[in-house]
Enzyme design. Structure first.
Site, PDB file in Angstrom:
ATOM      1  N   THR A   4      -4.842  -6.810   5.409  1.00 55.13           N
ATOM      2  CA  THR A   4      -5.922  -6.255   5.209  1.00 55.13           C
ATOM      3  C   THR A   4      -7.061  -7.505   4.968  1.00 55.13           C
ATOM      4  O   THR A   4      -6.585  -8.658   4.708  1.00 55.13           O
ATOM      5  CB  THR A   4      -6.084  -4.942   4.369  1.00 55.13           C
ATOM      6  OG1 THR A   4      -7.658  -4.375   4.698  1.00 55.13           O
ATOM      7  CG2 THR A   4      -6.325  -5.457   2.788  1.00 55.13           C
ATOM      8  N   LEU A  22      11.061   7.977  -7.259  1.00 54.00           N
ATOM      9  CA  LEU A  22      12.562   7.943  -7.448  1.00 54.00           C
ATOM     10  C   LEU A  22      13.406   8.904  -7.023  1.00 54.00           C
ATOM     11  O   LEU A  22      14.451   8.566  -6.513  1.00 54.00           O
ATOM     12  CB  LEU A  22      12.918   7.741  -9.008  1.00 54.00           C
ATOM     13  CG  LEU A  22      14.197   7.424  -9.742  1.00 54.00           C
ATOM     14  CD1 LEU A  22      14.456   5.755  -9.307  1.00 54.00           C
ATOM     15  CD2 LEU A  22      14.412   7.513 -11.078  1.00 54.00           C
ATOM     16  N   LYS A  39      -0.532   5.290  -5.643  1.00 56.06           N
ATOM     17  CA  LYS A  39      -1.637   5.047  -6.515  1.00 56.06           C
ATOM     18  C   LYS A  39      -2.649   6.070  -6.603  1.00 56.06           C
ATOM     19  O   LYS A  39      -3.181   6.431  -8.002  1.00 56.06           O
ATOM     20  CB  LYS A  39      -2.751   3.569  -6.192  1.00 56.06           C
ATOM     21  CG  LYS A  39      -1.853   2.462  -5.841  1.00 56.06           C
ATOM     22  CD  LYS A  39      -2.662   1.505  -5.520  1.00 56.06           C
ATOM     23  CE  LYS A  39      -3.060   1.472  -3.948  1.00 56.06           C
ATOM     24  NZ  LYS A  39      -2.186   1.383  -3.010  1.00 56.06           N
ATOM     25  N   GLY A  70       0.669  -1.105  -0.022  1.00 57.50           N
ATOM     26  CA  GLY A  70      -0.008   0.030   0.110  1.00 57.50           C
ATOM     27  C   GLY A  70       0.950   1.367   0.032  1.00 57.50           C
ATOM     28  O   GLY A  70       2.167   1.107   0.196  1.00 57.50           O
ATOM     29  N   ASP A  71       0.300   2.418  -0.164  1.00 54.97           N
ATOM     30  CA  ASP A  71       0.877   3.785  -0.218  1.00 54.97           C
ATOM     31  C   ASP A  71       2.015   3.788  -1.083  1.00 54.97           C
ATOM     32  O   ASP A  71       3.056   4.386  -1.097  1.00 54.97           O
ATOM     33  CB  ASP A  71       1.570   4.057   1.259  1.00 54.97           C
ATOM     34  CG  ASP A  71       0.654   3.706   2.488  1.00 54.97           C
ATOM     35  OD1 ASP A  71      -0.403   4.071   2.172  1.00 54.97           O
ATOM     36  OD2 ASP A  71       1.032   3.028   3.364  1.00 54.97           O
ATOM     37  N   GLN A 131      -4.998  -0.467  -1.002  1.00 51.49           N
ATOM     38  CA  GLN A 131      -4.015  -1.231  -0.042  1.00 51.49           C
ATOM     39  C   GLN A 131      -2.799  -1.865  -1.426  1.00 51.49           C
ATOM     40  O   GLN A 131      -2.714  -1.023  -2.476  1.00 51.49           O
ATOM     41  CB  GLN A 131      -4.628  -2.172   0.621  1.00 51.49           C
ATOM     42  CG  GLN A 131      -5.345  -1.748   1.723  1.00 51.49           C
ATOM     43  CD  GLN A 131      -6.723  -1.521   1.353  1.00 51.49           C
ATOM     44  OE1 GLN A 131      -7.348  -1.962   0.890  1.00 51.49           O
ATOM     45  NE2 GLN A 131      -6.983  -0.177   1.890  1.00 51.49           N
ATOM     46  N   GLY A 189       7.204  13.421  -9.061  1.00 59.87           N
ATOM     47  CA  GLY A 189       6.997  14.309  -7.762  1.00 59.87           C
ATOM     48  C   GLY A 189       5.657  14.123  -7.715  1.00 59.87           C
ATOM     49  O   GLY A 189       4.895  13.404  -8.435  1.00 59.87           O
ATOM     50  N   GLY A 191      -6.161   5.707   1.610  1.00 61.08           N
ATOM     51  CA  GLY A 191      -6.063   7.213   1.676  1.00 61.08           C
ATOM     52  C   GLY A 191      -5.246   7.623   0.543  1.00 61.08           C
ATOM     53  O   GLY A 191      -4.016   7.533   0.239  1.00 61.08           O
ATOM     54  N   HIS A 192      -6.115   8.032  -0.564  1.00 65.24           N
ATOM     55  CA  HIS A 192      -5.390   8.112  -1.668  1.00 65.24           C
ATOM     56  C   HIS A 192      -5.114   9.878  -2.014  1.00 65.24           C
ATOM     57  O   HIS A 192      -6.182  10.597  -2.138  1.00 65.24           O
ATOM     58  CB  HIS A 192      -6.338   7.556  -3.021  1.00 65.24           C
ATOM     59  CG  HIS A 192      -6.217   6.214  -3.079  1.00 65.24           C
ATOM     60  ND1 HIS A 192      -6.969   5.231  -3.611  1.00 65.24           N
ATOM     61  CD2 HIS A 192      -5.429   5.273  -2.068  1.00 65.24           C
ATOM     62  CE1 HIS A 192      -6.838   3.991  -3.607  1.00 65.24           C
ATOM     63  NE2 HIS A 192      -5.883   3.942  -2.565  1.00 65.24           N
TER      64      HIS A 192
END
Ligand code: IMP
Length: 446
Positions: free
Chosen positions: A235, A330, A17, A13-14, A220, A413, A41-42
């Site tokens: 999850t 990156l 996405k 996750g995180d 996730q 970024g 949390g997107h």
């Protein structure tokens, strides 16, 4: 469906996405969330303005995109209503573009009480959003679905039964009290339901009949998948491609022409407990956390950080059948003197190349690293391959060759515009113009 793209988390996750989906959904007319709930949390940054979506499909940040909350999600109606209202107060129309499955299961206040209770007895490090207990009651055939709210008597009876069950579990098994009131919960749930009632429909039928371009937005990541992840530190839904069919109510055949892309950071993070073979607990880990601003979007918790784990990522490639990879962050590696990637696990004398199921094995293995010299140049905001230093290109090439999957895009970024395509891509047909990843990669760099 005219064409389909599935975006999946390839790590814990995180992975970023939210940003990737936001970017790609500009070319899609509908986006679908189909598993998990407000544990997600997107985050998307648009011209300096930050949006964090927990329940609505991120693609809805584009005004032209329809959004579907499909049946495999578990939804906290209070939060959903809040999220809709918040976006509308920021000038986005949401309601008219939203379709909520009548089969969606609810997350109720007592699920959150259970989540806290279970956490106090054996820590998984959940988001405490009631996700696990809601799925637990769903699969235990005690869940409450949105369609049940059409009949208040039935809804009341189900809530009463659920609360009696929770009450017994709290008081008789765990010897804990709770202060929940059935009447209050019932009234509030119906009040929230009235606010979204006209958006509730059979989203399976809706999708079967829909003729536009559809983006499916996983939440996730694969390593948190209840079947394929680091069980039990996962999850409670199938957050890999395995969840697509049951999460949307669509037959597997429906997805046969879709593209499947995984999103991965250029390093690795995880929140909560559980095995994480490449975790860095010292200064390097701290540096990754600070440079990558690795704090949870849902809970604010500091994320555990480590080097990229290609054994785990290969598992994600295989389980999801990925045909493309999007690499994010990156630039966070820009200032490291050395950068490592895990290419195998070592256990005693044995080298392991496939992600093991056993928790014992996972907790014992030591990562085997390949080390790259850091490129020590800024890659933030790069918009073309020629702007990337050779060291970064070598790093990307190695990842791609190890995985046998093309890296299609690099996010450079947090802003919407900060990305670059790594190969000529024809989004209209969703086919790369270049069939062989490894060979083509060298050509691209020449
Ligand atoms: P739950 O989904 O709240 O039950 O949490 C189970 C595990 O998944 C915990 O380790 C959480 O930290 C993790 N988790 C759940 N949702 C997310 C997410 O969106 N990003 C990262 N980790 C998550």
């Amino acid at each position: 469906m005219k064409r389909g793209l599935v975006i999946l988390g390839a790590q814990w996750g995180d992975e970023g996405k939210g940003k990737v989906v936001d970017l790609l959904s500009a070319d899609f007319s509908a986006t679908v969330r189909y598993q998990g709930g407000s544990n997600a949390g997107h985050t998307v940054l648009i011209k300096g303005e930050k949006f964090v979506l927990h329940l609505l499909p991120t693609g809805m940040l584009h005004e032209h995109t329809l959004g579907v909350v499909a049946q495999g999600m578990v939804v906290d109606l209070e939060l959903l209503v809040k999220e809709i209202e918040e976006l509308e107060s920021r000038g986005l129309s949401v309601r008219d573009r939203l379709f909520i499955s009548d089969r969606v299961h609810l997350v109720m206040p007592y699920h959150k009480v259970l989540d806290s209770l279970f956490e106090s007895k054996g820590k998984i490090g959940t988001t405490l959003r009631g996700i696990g207990p809601s799925y637990m009651l769903k699969y235990g055939r005690r869940g409450i679905r949105v369609c049940d709210l059409e009949n208040p008597d039935r809804a009341y009876r189900l809530m009463k039964e659920n609360m009696e069950f929770v009450h017994d579990l709290c008081e008789k098994v765990y010897c804990e009290n709770h202060t929940l009131s059935l009447e209050e919960i019932f009234e509030k749930t119906l009040e929230h339901y009235r606010r979204i009632r006209d958006r509730v429909t059979d989203t399976t039928r809706w999708l079967l009949q829909y003729e536009g371009e559809v983006l499916f937005e996983g939440a996730q990541g694969t390593m948190l998948d209840v079947d394929m992840g680091t069980y039990p530190y996962v999850t409670s839904s199938n957050s890999s491609a395995l969840g697509l069919s049951n999460g949307t109510g669509l037959p597997p055949r429906y997805f046969s022409n879709a593209s499947f892309w995984g999103v991965s950071k250029a390093y690795a993070t995880r929140v909560g407990e559980g095995p994480f073979p490449t975790e860095l607990t010292g200064e390097e880990g701290q540096e990754l956390r600070e440079r990558g601003k690795e704090y949870g979007a849902t809970t604010g918790r500091p994320r555990r950080c480590g080097w990229l784990d290609l054994v785990a990522l290969k598992h994600a490639v295989e389980v999801n059948g990925l045909d493309g990879l999007v690499l994010t962050k990156l630039d966070v590696l820009d200032h490291f003197e050395e950068i490592k990637v895990c290419v195998a696990y070592q256990r005693g004398q044995d080298l392991i190349y496939h992600f093991p199921a056993s928790l014992d094995t996972l907790l014992e293995v030591k990562p085997v690293y390949k080390t790259f010299k850091g490129w020590r140049k800024d890659t933030r905001g790069a918009r073309s391959l020629s702007e990337l230093p050779q060291g970064a290109l070598d790093y990307l090439e190695f990842i791609q060759e190890y995985l046998g999957v093309p890296i299609v895009m690099l996010s450079t970024g947090p802003e919407r515009e900060e990305y670059l395509w790594l190969r000529p891509y024809d989004l209209a047909s969703l086919k790369t113009n270049t069939p062989s990843p490894a060979k083509d990669w060298k050509k691209t760099m020449a």
